[in-house]
Scaffold this motif. Structure first.
Motif, PDB file in Angstrom:
ATOM      1  N   PRO E 130       0.824  -1.228   0.000  1.00  0.00           N
ATOM      2  CA  PRO E 130       0.000   0.000   0.000  1.00  0.00           C
ATOM      3  C   PRO E 130       0.854   1.272   0.000  1.00  0.00           C
ATOM      4  O   PRO E 130       0.424   2.308  -0.513  1.00  0.00           O
ATOM      5  CB  PRO E 130      -0.804  -0.106   1.302  1.00  0.00           C
ATOM      6  N   GLN E 131       2.076   1.172   0.516  1.00  0.00           N
ATOM      7  CA  GLN E 131       2.955   2.357   0.548  1.00  0.00           C
ATOM      8  C   GLN E 131       3.299   2.875  -0.856  1.00  0.00           C
ATOM      9  O   GLN E 131       3.763   3.995  -1.002  1.00  0.00           O
ATOM     10  CB  GLN E 131       4.274   2.046   1.282  1.00  0.00           C
ATOM     11  N   PHE E 132       3.152   2.031  -1.892  1.00  0.00           N
ATOM     12  CA  PHE E 132       3.539   2.454  -3.237  1.00  0.00           C
ATOM     13  C   PHE E 132       2.411   3.194  -3.959  1.00  0.00           C
ATOM     14  O   PHE E 132       2.587   3.679  -5.069  1.00  0.00           O
ATOM     15  CB  PHE E 132       3.969   1.255  -4.083  1.00  0.00           C
ATOM     16  N   GLU E 133       1.234   3.267  -3.319  1.00  0.00           N
ATOM     17  CA  GLU E 133       0.103   3.940  -3.974  1.00  0.00           C
ATOM     18  C   GLU E 133       0.353   5.439  -4.086  1.00  0.00           C
ATOM     19  O   GLU E 133       0.945   6.055  -3.207  1.00  0.00           O
ATOM     20  CB  GLU E 133      -1.180   3.698  -3.184  1.00  0.00           C
ATOM     21  N   VAL E 134      -0.125   6.006  -5.190  1.00  0.00           N
ATOM     22  CA  VAL E 134      -0.025   7.464  -5.392  1.00  0.00           C
ATOM     23  C   VAL E 134      -0.924   8.166  -4.374  1.00  0.00           C
ATOM     24  O   VAL E 134      -2.116   7.874  -4.313  1.00  0.00           O
ATOM     25  CB  VAL E 134      -0.463   7.842  -6.819  1.00  0.00           C
TER      26      VAL E 134
ATOM     27  N   CYS F  86       6.698  -4.396  -9.947  1.00  0.00           N
ATOM     28  CA  CYS F  86       7.992  -3.750 -10.176  1.00  0.00           C
ATOM     29  C   CYS F  86       7.797  -2.319 -10.694  1.00  0.00           C
ATOM     30  O   CYS F  86       8.557  -1.425 -10.332  1.00  0.00           O
ATOM     31  CB  CYS F  86       8.805  -4.564 -11.181  1.00  0.00           C
ATOM     32  N   VAL F  87       6.810  -2.108 -11.545  1.00  0.00           N
ATOM     33  CA  VAL F  87       6.522  -0.752 -12.013  1.00  0.00           C
ATOM     34  C   VAL F  87       6.133   0.114 -10.817  1.00  0.00           C
ATOM     35  O   VAL F  87       6.611   1.239 -10.670  1.00  0.00           O
ATOM     36  CB  VAL F  87       5.397  -0.762 -13.079  1.00  0.00           C
ATOM     37  N   HIS F  88       5.270  -0.434  -9.966  1.00  0.00           N
ATOM     38  CA  HIS F  88       4.853   0.329  -8.784  1.00  0.00           C
ATOM     39  C   HIS F  88       6.034   0.655  -7.871  1.00  0.00           C
ATOM     40  O   HIS F  88       6.220   1.799  -7.465  1.00  0.00           O
ATOM     41  CB  HIS F  88       3.814  -0.467  -7.973  1.00  0.00           C
ATOM     42  N   SER F  89       6.827  -0.349  -7.532  1.00  0.00           N
ATOM     43  CA  SER F  89       7.869  -0.128  -6.521  1.00  0.00           C
ATOM     44  C   SER F  89       8.972   0.789  -7.057  1.00  0.00           C
ATOM     45  O   SER F  89       9.459   1.665  -6.333  1.00  0.00           O
ATOM     46  CB  SER F  89       8.458  -1.461  -6.035  1.00  0.00           C
ATOM     47  N   HIS F  90       9.331   0.644  -8.331  1.00  0.00           N
ATOM     48  CA  HIS F  90      10.420   1.475  -8.837  1.00  0.00           C
ATOM     49  C   HIS F  90       9.942   2.877  -9.233  1.00  0.00           C
ATOM     50  O   HIS F  90      10.744   3.810  -9.246  1.00  0.00           O
ATOM     51  CB  HIS F  90      11.163   0.755  -9.963  1.00  0.00           C
ATOM     52  N   THR F  91       8.666   3.028  -9.550  1.00  0.00           N
ATOM     53  CA  THR F  91       8.148   4.388  -9.763  1.00  0.00           C
ATOM     54  C   THR F  91       8.171   5.137  -8.423  1.00  0.00           C
ATOM     55  O   THR F  91       8.564   6.314  -8.362  1.00  0.00           O
ATOM     56  CB  THR F  91       6.721   4.345 -10.360  1.00  0.00           C
ATOM     57  N   ALA F  94      11.783   5.986  -7.725  1.00  0.00           N
ATOM     58  CA  ALA F  94      12.251   7.109  -8.550  1.00  0.00           C
ATOM     59  C   ALA F  94      11.728   8.432  -7.994  1.00  0.00           C
ATOM     60  O   ALA F  94      12.465   9.424  -7.929  1.00  0.00           O
ATOM     61  CB  ALA F  94      11.794   6.915 -10.002  1.00  0.00           C
ATOM     62  N   ARG F  95      10.474   8.447  -7.547  1.00  0.00           N
ATOM     63  CA  ARG F  95       9.927   9.680  -6.951  1.00  0.00           C
ATOM     64  C   ARG F  95      10.713  10.040  -5.690  1.00  0.00           C
ATOM     65  O   ARG F  95      11.042  11.208  -5.467  1.00  0.00           O
ATOM     66  CB  ARG F  95       8.451   9.476  -6.588  1.00  0.00           C
ATOM     67  N   ALA F  96      11.016   9.027  -4.899  1.00  0.00           N
ATOM     68  CA  ALA F  96      11.773   9.290  -3.664  1.00  0.00           C
ATOM     69  C   ALA F  96      13.163   9.840  -3.972  1.00  0.00           C
ATOM     70  O   ALA F  96      13.764  10.542  -3.156  1.00  0.00           O
ATOM     71  CB  ALA F  96      11.881   8.002  -2.840  1.00  0.00           C
ATOM     72  N   LYS F  97      13.675   9.519  -5.166  1.00  0.00           N
ATOM     73  CA  LYS F  97      15.003  10.017  -5.558  1.00  0.00           C
ATOM     74  C   LYS F  97      14.907  11.292  -6.388  1.00  0.00           C
ATOM     75  O   LYS F  97      15.874  11.693  -7.025  1.00  0.00           O
ATOM     76  CB  LYS F  97      15.761   8.922  -6.316  1.00  0.00           C
ATOM     77  N   GLY F  98      13.720  11.905  -6.423  1.00  0.00           N
ATOM     78  CA  GLY F  98      13.599  13.224  -7.038  1.00  0.00           C
ATOM     79  C   GLY F  98      13.000  13.286  -8.425  1.00  0.00           C
ATOM     80  O   GLY F  98      12.991  14.356  -9.047  1.00  0.00           O
TER      81      GLY F  98
END
Lengths: 134, 134, 134, 134, 134, 134
Positions: E130-134, F86-91, F94-98
Motif C-alpha cells: 500500500p505504501q507504493f500507492e499514489v 515492479c513498475v509500482h515499486s520502482h516508480t 524514482a519519486r523518492a530520488k527526485g
C-alpha cells in the motif's frame, strides 16, 4: 543454424507418419514446397502431426474470419513475440493471400501503435473501467 | 491503483489542451465516455495529444483495413504483450464494432496457435527459407 | 556481430580478475572451451565475476533439482524470451547432460503448449480460482 | 473480471460437447474441481476440446519427462510470459505433484538467473559459438 | 533480409514526402547517413513521417532528461523486447552521445538485474505494498 | 495473493540469515519499511541474500550512473516485462530520488516510442547497418 536437424524429402519419406503429414501439407496447399518448420518438427512425428492438424484446422478451414485477416493476426502475434522466422513466413503467406502494400503498411502502423499504448498503460498501471466488464 | 493520478472531468476541463483532446475524443466517438487511459495521459498534455492523434489517425480513419479487423489486430498485440487493461478495452471496442462470439473464439484460437508455433520455431531456431525473401 | 568486443584468450589472460574467472570456468566444466558470453562479459570484470558466481552457484552445485532438469528450465525461459544464443547454448548443455531426443521433443511440446494456454488465459482474462491460493 | 462469461456447472451440462470435456477433466484428474480456464474456453466447445486434448495428451500421459518436471517447465514459461493465472494454477499443480519448498526456491532461482543472462546476452548481441551447432 | 524493400537514396529522392523526411533526418543529425529503419519505413510515406516526427520530437529535442539518459532507456527497452537491430542502433547512438564503457557495463548490469527481479516477483506473484500507492 | 507466504517481521526475526538481510535493508535505506518482495524471497534465505546483495551492489552503490537514472532504467525494463509490482515499486523509488512529473512523462514517452519502433523494426526485419558494428 537450427538446434535440431531439418529433415530432407528423402528422410521424411522414410518415416510413414512424417510422409503422411508432408503429403497432406502439399495437397492442402496445392504446392510442392514444404517449409523448414515442418522439417524441424518432423524429428518428432507426433508433435509434427498435432501441430499441422491445428494449423490446418484453424488456418486452412472456412470459419468466421477470412483467410487474409487470419494471416494479419498471425503476423501481429509473431512480431510481438519477436519470432523472425514466423514474421517472414506469415508475411509471405499474407502476400500470397492478397495482402496489398497499403494493407501491410496499415498492419505495421496498428501493431506499432498497440505496442506503444500497451507500454503507456503498463507504465501508468491504468485500472480497467467498469464499462468494459462483460 | 495507477502510478499517476487519473484526471476527473473537472480537472480535465481546467487545462485547455486537455479539454480540447477530451472534447475531440467525445466528438469522434459520439459518446460522453472517456476511458481511463486518457485520464492518465492527461497528466502530460503533449503526450495525451500525440497519443490521441495517432489513435485517431490510425484507428478512426478510413483506410485499407476495416475497423473490426483493426481491433482484432489490437487485441492480438495486447494479449501477446500481456496488457490486461488493453485486452479489456479493445475486446469491448471490437464487440461495439460487431465482433461475434464466433469471431472472438476464432481470434483466440489463432492468437493461441501463433504463440505455440512461435515458441516451437524459437526452440528449434528454424532458419528462414529462401522462398520467403522479398 | 556483438555490441562489445569479445576478449580473446590472450586479452583475458592479461587481466587478472578475468583470468581467474576463465580458469574457474575451465576447472568447473573440466573443458578448455570458454564460450562467447563470458568473452563479452569480460569487458567488465566485476559483472563477469558476479554472473559466473551465480551460474556456478545455481547451475553447477548439487541442489534440489537434478542438472538436466535445470537445463530444461533454462531452455524454456530462453525460448520464451526469444534469446537465440541462449537457446543454442543451453540446448547444447542439456544434450551434454544426457537429454534424449524424446525428452527434447517433450520439452518443446510443453513449452509450446504453455505458450498457447498462457495466450488463451490472457485473452480471456481468467480470474484466479480461490482454490489456488496459498 | 474476464472478457468472456465463465460457464457454471449448470450451463456446462446443457451443452453436450462441453459436458463431455468437463466429465473427462474430472475423471482424468480424479477430482470434482474444474478450474476457471475451462469455464472460459467452454464458450467455444471446439476450442475447449482441442485445448483439453492437448493438455491431457502432453501433461497427463506417461512420457519422457516425469509429471513434476513438466509442471516446473510450465511455471517457467508462464512466469516469463507474465501470465498471473497460469503461474498460480501451475504452482498449485506442482505442489499437488510433490514440489517441495526447496525445489520451488531452486526453480525460482534458475528462472530468475536465466532471465538475467538472457538480458545480458541480448544487450551484448553475443554471436553463437560454432561449437553449439548440431 | 527484410520483409519489405529498403529504399535506396535514388528511390527516396523520387518520392517528395520521403525526400523531405530524409532531408530532415540528415539536417537534424548533421550527418549524411540514413540508417535502414528509415529506408524500410519509406515504403509508406505517412508512417515514415509520423514515426520520424515522434523520434525527433522525443529524442532530438531538449527536455527533462539529457540525451544520453534517453538513449540508455531506449537500449533497456530494446533489449527487453529482444529487438536486435534496435539494440545495435541505440548502442551506437549512445556511444556517439558519450556513453563510456563503465556506463555501458552499469546499464547492462541494471537491465539484467531488473529482468531477474521482475521474474522473481512474477513467480511469487507479490502483491503491491500500500505504501507504493499514489 | 502470492504463491508463497510473505514473512512477517516476527517470522523474519526468527531466522538469523533473514534477520541479517532485513537489518541491512533497513540500515542501507535508512527506513523501517521492508517491502513485500523481500518478505517473499525470505522463504529461501540464500536466494534472499543473493538477490539483496545484487540490488545493493548495483542500485545502492556509487557508480557510473546517478541513482535516479538507474531507477528510470529499472522502470523501463519492468514496464516492458509487464511486471506490475515492479513498475509500482520502482516508480515510487524514482519519486523518492527526485523524479519530477516532467521527467516521468518523458520517460513514459520514450519507453512507449521505443516499444513502437521495436515493433516496426521487427515487422520489417530490418538488417543491421554495417555502420553500427563495433
Amino acid at each position: 543454424m537450427a538446434t535440431v536437424p531439418l529433415l530432407s524429402d528423402a528422410e521424411a519419406e522414410a518415416i510413414p507418419e512424417v510422409k503422411a503429414v508432408f503429403d497432406d501439407i502439399r495437397a492442402t496447399r496445392k504446392s510442392d514446397f514444404v517449409n523448414n518448420i515442418w522439417r524441424g518438427l518432423a524429428n518428432d512425428p507426433a508433435l509434427l502431426k498435432r501441430t499441422w492438424e491445428q494449423v490446418k484446422g484453424i488456418m486452412a478451414t472456412e470459419g468466421a474470419l477470412d483467410p487474409l485477416t487470419r494471416e494479419l493476426i498471425y503476423i501481429a502475434v509473431s512480431a510481438t513475440n519477436g519470432c523472425s522466422y514466423c514474421v517472414h513466413s506469415h508475411t509471405a503467406a499474407a502476400r500470397a493471400k492478397g495482402m496489398t502494400p497499403a494493407q501491410h503498411a496499415e498492419l505495421m502502423a496498428i501493431v506499432g501503435l498497440a505496442s506503444q499504448t500497451n507500454s503507456l498503460v503498463t507504465q501508468m498501471q491504468i485500472p480497467v473501467d467498469p464499462q468494459f466488464e462483460v
